[in-house]
Write a protein that holds these residues in place. Structure first.
Motif, PDB file in Angstrom:
ATOM      1  N   ALA A  98      15.868 -10.072   3.442  1.00  0.00           N
ATOM      2  CA  ALA A  98      15.332 -10.635   2.205  1.00  0.00           C
ATOM      3  C   ALA A  98      13.834 -10.407   2.154  1.00  0.00           C
ATOM      4  N   PRO A  99      13.278 -10.217   0.958  1.00  0.00           N
ATOM      5  CA  PRO A  99      11.827 -10.251   0.821  1.00  0.00           C
ATOM      6  C   PRO A  99      11.352 -11.668   1.126  1.00  0.00           C
ATOM      7  N   ALA A 100      10.362 -11.796   1.977  1.00  0.00           N
ATOM      8  CA  ALA A 100       9.823 -13.106   2.326  1.00  0.00           C
ATOM      9  C   ALA A 100       8.303 -13.065   2.173  1.00  0.00           C
ATOM     10  N   TYR A 101       7.697 -14.238   2.200  1.00  0.00           N
ATOM     11  CA  TYR A 101       6.260 -14.361   1.963  1.00  0.00           C
ATOM     12  C   TYR A 101       5.668 -15.220   3.066  1.00  0.00           C
ATOM     13  N   HIS A 236       1.508 -12.198   1.722  1.00  0.00           N
ATOM     14  CA  HIS A 236       1.991 -10.822   1.679  1.00  0.00           C
ATOM     15  C   HIS A 236       3.510 -10.802   1.794  1.00  0.00           C
ATOM     16  N   VAL A 237       4.119  -9.874   1.087  1.00  0.00           N
ATOM     17  CA  VAL A 237       5.577  -9.747   1.128  1.00  0.00           C
ATOM     18  C   VAL A 237       5.970  -8.896   2.325  1.00  0.00           C
ATOM     19  N   PHE A 238       7.038  -9.308   3.010  1.00  0.00           N
ATOM     20  CA  PHE A 238       7.521  -8.556   4.170  1.00  0.00           C
ATOM     21  C   PHE A 238       9.040  -8.683   4.253  1.00  0.00           C
ATOM     22  N   ARG A 256       7.389   2.408   5.488  1.00  0.00           N
ATOM     23  CA  ARG A 256       6.714   3.433   4.687  1.00  0.00           C
ATOM     24  C   ARG A 256       6.160   2.876   3.377  1.00  0.00           C
ATOM     25  N   VAL A 257       6.681   1.752   2.926  1.00  0.00           N
ATOM     26  CA  VAL A 257       6.256   1.199   1.640  1.00  0.00           C
ATOM     27  C   VAL A 257       5.032   0.299   1.766  1.00  0.00           C
ATOM     28  N   ASN A 258       4.635  -0.038   2.981  1.00  0.00           N
ATOM     29  CA  ASN A 258       3.628  -1.085   3.171  1.00  0.00           C
ATOM     30  C   ASN A 258       2.274  -0.778   2.551  1.00  0.00           C
ATOM     31  N   ASP A 259       1.768   0.420   2.716  1.00  0.00           N
ATOM     32  CA  ASP A 259       0.462   0.748   2.143  1.00  0.00           C
ATOM     33  C   ASP A 259       0.499   0.946   0.628  1.00  0.00           C
ATOM     34  N   PRO A 260       1.449   1.723   0.094  1.00  0.00           N
ATOM     35  CA  PRO A 260       1.429   1.946  -1.352  1.00  0.00           C
ATOM     36  C   PRO A 260       1.813   0.739  -2.199  1.00  0.00           C
TER      37      PRO A 260
END
Length: 294
Positions: A98-101, A236-238, A256-260
């Motif tokens: 899941a996307p978490a914060y 931040h979403v992780f 791979r998505v972390n920077d963009p």
């Protein structure tokens, strides 16, 4: 499933039970005949969301990246009621990813406290065995502190640490001033030695507390202030995952998505979903534009 989560009142109890369930799910007794080895024979990972546009599109990004990496993935049939409940569902073994914060996650954990400058280590120590917080993206879905461009120019404001240069007494408020983790006049004074007058949820306050997706930020005219002392908790979403659900290849794909994926990019994607675009389509279009998906 949702009603059961609502009947649970103790995060400590949730996580204590979860440790046991996660250990069972991780197969502590070892493989049985090797039937679960490899992508082809592994059960699909289940991605859950909290139903918000941000969560749905980030989950779609995760699904696209994992699928491209050769992993079977499906989306949970039911959306959870909040990021906290979604995270608890991962801990409980109901879903795999899941996307978490960051700060929202810590508030749900017993005794979760932030180590300044090292949120990743904080989460690693606070989470139960078998649950992993993968590295976070640049994007945040949290709170920001902003002033109008006129106020910024008048006092030379670029960060909260500049507020002391204002000789006038400024007010602190805004629509998100009552949110969990929102900075108060007391916390700003403690961190920066500046006295502000509380103004509640007023949008006419000099210093505004806003959600990062507030349309007022996209319209321009506001300057987001830096926060070197981290009065505003990071969100931040992780990807929060059950360890057995995502292998090394899948984890590398998600990273791979972390920077963009910046806060601005996330806000744009969420706006597209709110306007009616399917999360999967929005995710694929964005990933291709970033060169992350063919």
């Amino acid at each position: 499933m949702i009603s059961r989560l609502h009947r649970i009142h103790s995060p400590l109890g949730i996580l204590a039970l979860a440790v046991c369930s996660v250990l069972l799910l991780s197969g502590c007794g070892g493989p049985t005949g090797g039937s679960r080895a490899g992508h082809a024979e592994r059960e699909p990972a289940v991605i859950g969301t909290d139903g918000s546009a941000e969560s749905r599109v980030v989950a779609a990004i995760y699904r696209e990246l994992l699928t491209a990496a050769g992993q079977k993935v499906r989306t949970a049939d039911t959306a959870y009621t909040s990021p906290t409940h979604t995270a608890q569902a991962v801990v409980d073994g109901e879903i795999s990813i899941a996307p978490a914060y960051e700060s929202t996650m810590l508030r749900a954990l017993p005794g979760g406290q932030t180590m300044p400058g090292n949120m990743e280590a904080t989460l690693s120590m606070a989470l139960p065995p078998g649950i992993v917080a993968l590295p976070a993206a640049a994007a945040q879905r949290g709170l920001v502190v902003a002033v109008t461009k006129a106020t910024a120019d008048r006092y030379g404001l670029r960060g909260l640490d500049d507020l002391g240069a204002a000789k006038d007494r400024l007010t602190l408020g805004g629509p998100a001033s009552g949110d969990p983790g929102a900075p108060s006049a007391a916390s700003v004074k403690k961190a920066y030695g500046v006295t502000l007058t509380p103004a509640g949820t007023s949008r006419t306050a000099d210093v505004l507390v806003l959600r990062s997706g507030d349309p007022a930020l996209a319209r321009g005219g506001l300057v987001v202030l830096g926060d070197p002392e981290s009065v505003v908790p990071p969100e931040h979403v992780f990807p929060l995952i059950s360890a057995p659900a995502v292998d090394a290849t899948g984890r590398a794909a998600l990273a791979r998505v972390n920077d963009p994926l910046t806060t601005g990019q996330l806000a744009t994607l969420a706006a597209s979903v709110e306007a009616g675009e399917a999360p999967g389509k929005a995710a694929r279009t964005w990933l291709r534009a970033q060169g992350l998906l063919r």
